[in-house]
Motif scaffolding. Structure first.
Motif, short mmCIF file in Angstrom:
data_model
loop_
_atom_site.label_atom_id
_atom_site.label_comp_id
_atom_site.label_asym_id
_atom_site.label_seq_id
_atom_site.Cartn_x
_atom_site.Cartn_y
_atom_site.Cartn_z
N GLY A 27 0.83 -1.20 0.00
CA GLY A 27 0.00 0.00 0.00
C GLY A 27 0.86 1.24 0.00
O GLY A 27 2.08 1.19 -0.09
N GLY A 28 0.23 2.38 0.05
CA GLY A 28 0.95 3.63 0.15
C GLY A 28 1.73 4.02 -1.09
O GLY A 28 2.68 4.78 -1.00
N ALA A 29 1.34 3.53 -2.26
CA ALA A 29 2.02 3.93 -3.49
C ALA A 29 1.82 5.42 -3.70
O ALA A 29 0.87 6.02 -3.18
N ARG A 30 2.70 6.02 -4.48
CA ARG A 30 2.68 7.45 -4.71
C ARG A 30 3.38 7.73 -6.02
O ARG A 30 4.35 7.08 -6.36
N ILE A 31 2.90 8.71 -6.76
CA ILE A 31 3.56 9.17 -7.97
C ILE A 31 4.45 10.33 -7.55
O ILE A 31 3.95 11.39 -7.15
N ASP A 58 -0.88 15.55 -3.95
CA ASP A 58 -0.78 14.45 -2.99
C ASP A 58 -0.13 13.20 -3.58
O ASP A 58 0.00 12.18 -2.91
N GLY A 59 0.26 13.24 -4.87
CA GLY A 59 0.93 12.11 -5.50
C GLY A 59 0.02 10.93 -5.79
O GLY A 59 0.48 9.86 -6.15
N GLN A 60 -1.29 11.13 -5.71
CA GLN A 60 -2.23 10.02 -5.90
C GLN A 60 -2.76 9.92 -7.32
O GLN A 60 -3.43 8.95 -7.66
N ALA A 61 -2.46 10.91 -8.18
CA ALA A 61 -2.95 10.89 -9.56
C ALA A 61 -2.06 11.77 -10.43
O ALA A 61 -1.32 12.62 -9.92
N ALA A 62 -2.16 11.54 -11.74
CA ALA A 62 -1.40 12.36 -12.69
C ALA A 62 -2.09 12.29 -14.04
O ALA A 62 -2.83 11.36 -14.33
N SER A 70 -3.05 12.36 -27.39
CA SER A 70 -3.83 11.62 -26.41
C SER A 70 -3.26 11.87 -25.02
O SER A 70 -2.18 12.46 -24.87
N ILE A 71 -4.01 11.45 -24.02
CA ILE A 71 -3.53 11.58 -22.64
C ILE A 71 -3.68 10.24 -21.94
O ILE A 71 -4.48 9.41 -22.32
N VAL A 72 -2.87 10.08 -20.91
CA VAL A 72 -3.01 8.94 -20.02
C VAL A 72 -3.29 9.50 -18.63
O VAL A 72 -2.58 10.38 -18.16
N VAL A 73 -4.36 9.01 -18.03
CA VAL A 73 -4.69 9.39 -16.66
C VAL A 73 -4.19 8.26 -15.76
O VAL A 73 -4.49 7.09 -15.99
N LEU A 74 -3.41 8.64 -14.76
CA LEU A 74 -2.87 7.67 -13.80
C LEU A 74 -3.51 7.91 -12.44
O LEU A 74 -3.81 9.05 -12.08
N LYS A 75 -3.70 6.81 -11.71
CA LYS A 75 -4.16 6.95 -10.32
C LYS A 75 -3.57 5.81 -9.51
O LYS A 75 -3.32 4.72 -10.02
N VAL A 76 -3.32 6.09 -8.25
CA VAL A 76 -2.81 5.08 -7.34
C VAL A 76 -3.95 4.16 -6.98
O VAL A 76 -5.05 4.60 -6.64
N HIS A 77 -3.68 2.87 -7.08
CA HIS A 77 -4.67 1.84 -6.75
C HIS A 77 -3.97 0.83 -5.84
O HIS A 77 -3.28 -0.06 -6.31
N GLY A 78 -4.10 1.03 -4.53
CA GLY A 78 -3.40 0.18 -3.57
C GLY A 78 -1.90 0.40 -3.65
O GLY A 78 -1.42 1.51 -3.55
N ALA A 79 -1.16 -0.67 -3.88
CA ALA A 79 0.29 -0.59 -3.97
C ALA A 79 0.76 -0.36 -5.41
O ALA A 79 1.95 -0.32 -5.67
N HIS A 80 -0.18 -0.20 -6.33
CA HIS A 80 0.15 -0.07 -7.75
C HIS A 80 -0.39 1.22 -8.33
O HIS A 80 -1.24 1.88 -7.73
N THR A 110 -13.76 8.23 -11.99
CA THR A 110 -13.35 9.62 -12.04
C THR A 110 -12.07 9.79 -11.23
O THR A 110 -11.90 9.17 -10.20
N VAL A 111 -11.18 10.64 -11.73
CA VAL A 111 -9.89 10.87 -11.07
C VAL A 111 -9.78 12.34 -10.71
O VAL A 111 -10.05 13.21 -11.54
#
Length: 119
Positions: A27-31, A58-62, A70-80, A110-111
Protein backbone atom coordinates in the motif's frame (compact mmCIF):
# COMPACT_ATOMS: atom_id res chain seq x y z
CA UNK A 1 -9.75 -15.06 29.43
CA UNK A 2 -10.96 -11.62 30.45
CA UNK A 3 -12.46 -9.23 27.92
CA UNK A 4 -9.68 -6.74 28.63
CA UNK A 5 -6.99 -9.32 27.85
CA UNK A 6 -8.80 -10.25 24.62
CA UNK A 7 -8.99 -6.59 23.62
CA UNK A 8 -5.29 -6.05 24.36
CA UNK A 9 -4.38 -9.14 22.34
CA UNK A 10 -6.49 -7.98 19.39
CA UNK A 11 -4.98 -4.50 19.42
CA UNK A 12 -1.50 -6.01 19.61
CA UNK A 13 -2.22 -8.27 16.64
CA UNK A 14 -3.49 -5.30 14.61
CA UNK A 15 -0.28 -3.38 15.31
CA UNK A 16 1.81 -6.39 14.33
CA UNK A 17 -0.05 -6.74 11.01
CA UNK A 18 0.26 -3.01 10.32
CA UNK A 19 3.99 -3.19 11.04
CA UNK A 20 4.41 -6.16 8.71
CA UNK A 21 2.52 -4.33 5.91
CA UNK A 22 4.72 -1.27 6.42
CA UNK A 23 7.91 -3.36 6.40
CA UNK A 24 6.82 -5.10 3.18
CA UNK A 25 5.92 -1.70 1.66
CA UNK A 26 2.34 -2.80 0.96
CA UNK A 27 0.00 0.00 0.00
CA UNK A 28 0.95 3.63 0.15
CA UNK A 29 2.02 3.93 -3.49
CA UNK A 30 2.68 7.45 -4.71
CA UNK A 31 3.56 9.17 -7.97
CA UNK A 32 6.69 11.10 -7.02
CA UNK A 33 7.04 13.56 -9.90
CA UNK A 34 6.38 14.28 -13.58
CA UNK A 35 9.31 12.09 -14.71
CA UNK A 36 7.94 9.08 -12.85
CA UNK A 37 4.44 9.74 -14.23
CA UNK A 38 5.81 9.89 -17.79
CA UNK A 39 7.79 6.66 -17.37
CA UNK A 40 4.80 4.91 -15.81
CA UNK A 41 2.46 5.98 -18.62
CA UNK A 42 4.99 4.77 -21.21
CA UNK A 43 5.22 1.42 -19.39
CA UNK A 44 1.48 0.91 -18.85
CA UNK A 45 0.23 1.91 -22.30
CA UNK A 46 1.80 0.18 -25.25
CA UNK A 47 3.02 2.63 -27.90
CA UNK A 48 2.40 5.73 -25.77
CA UNK A 49 5.13 8.37 -25.87
CA UNK A 50 4.92 10.87 -23.03
CA UNK A 51 5.60 14.52 -23.73
CA UNK A 52 4.78 16.16 -20.39
CA UNK A 53 2.98 15.33 -17.17
CA UNK A 54 1.13 17.05 -14.34
CA UNK A 55 1.08 15.33 -10.94
CA UNK A 56 -1.44 15.93 -8.17
CA UNK A 57 -0.06 17.58 -5.05
CA UNK A 58 -0.78 14.45 -2.99
CA UNK A 59 0.93 12.11 -5.50
CA UNK A 60 -2.23 10.02 -5.90
CA UNK A 61 -2.95 10.89 -9.56
CA UNK A 62 -1.40 12.36 -12.69
CA UNK A 63 -2.27 13.28 -16.24
CA UNK A 64 0.33 12.61 -18.93
CA UNK A 65 0.15 14.22 -22.35
CA UNK A 66 1.35 12.16 -25.30
CA UNK A 67 3.11 13.25 -28.46
CA UNK A 68 0.06 12.16 -30.50
CA UNK A 69 -2.37 14.39 -28.55
CA UNK A 70 -3.83 11.62 -26.41
CA UNK A 71 -3.53 11.58 -22.64
CA UNK A 72 -3.01 8.94 -20.02
CA UNK A 73 -4.69 9.39 -16.66
CA UNK A 74 -2.87 7.67 -13.80
CA UNK A 75 -4.16 6.95 -10.32
CA UNK A 76 -2.81 5.08 -7.34
CA UNK A 77 -4.67 1.84 -6.75
CA UNK A 78 -3.40 0.18 -3.57
CA UNK A 79 0.29 -0.59 -3.97
CA UNK A 80 0.15 -0.07 -7.75
CA UNK A 81 -0.44 2.70 -10.24
CA UNK A 82 -3.22 2.16 -12.78
CA UNK A 83 -3.59 4.10 -16.01
CA UNK A 84 -5.97 4.59 -18.92
CA UNK A 85 -5.34 6.19 -22.30
CA UNK A 86 -7.97 8.67 -23.43
CA UNK A 87 -8.37 10.41 -26.76
CA UNK A 88 -9.68 13.30 -24.70
CA UNK A 89 -11.21 13.58 -21.24
CA UNK A 90 -14.93 12.98 -21.25
CA UNK A 91 -15.21 15.74 -18.67
CA UNK A 92 -12.62 17.90 -16.92
CA UNK A 93 -13.98 20.18 -14.22
CA UNK A 94 -12.30 22.44 -11.69
CA UNK A 95 -13.48 21.57 -8.19
CA UNK A 96 -12.34 23.02 -4.86
CA UNK A 97 -9.78 20.18 -4.44
CA UNK A 98 -8.30 20.53 -7.94
CA UNK A 99 -9.11 19.10 -11.35
CA UNK A 100 -11.62 16.25 -11.68
CA UNK A 101 -11.45 14.12 -14.83
CA UNK A 102 -14.22 11.73 -15.78
CA UNK A 103 -12.62 9.01 -17.87
CA UNK A 104 -15.88 7.70 -19.24
CA UNK A 105 -14.90 4.21 -18.13
CA UNK A 106 -17.09 2.89 -15.34
CA UNK A 107 -14.49 0.57 -13.85
CA UNK A 108 -11.70 3.18 -13.81
CA UNK A 109 -13.98 5.96 -12.64
CA UNK A 110 -13.35 9.62 -12.04
CA UNK A 111 -9.89 10.87 -11.07
CA UNK A 112 -9.21 14.01 -9.02
CA UNK A 113 -5.82 15.68 -9.34
CA UNK A 114 -5.58 17.56 -6.05
CA UNK A 115 -3.92 20.96 -6.25
CA UNK A 116 -4.02 21.05 -10.07
CA UNK A 117 -5.86 23.94 -11.71
CA UNK A 118 -5.09 23.27 -15.38
CA UNK A 119 -3.65 20.64 -17.62
Amino acid sequence: MSPLAMLAGSVGAIFMLAGAAWALRLGGARIADADEASRTADDIVSGFEAERAVVASDGQAAIVHGRDGSIVVLKVHGAHIAGRRLARPVEAVLVPDGLRIATGERRFGTVTLRGVTEF
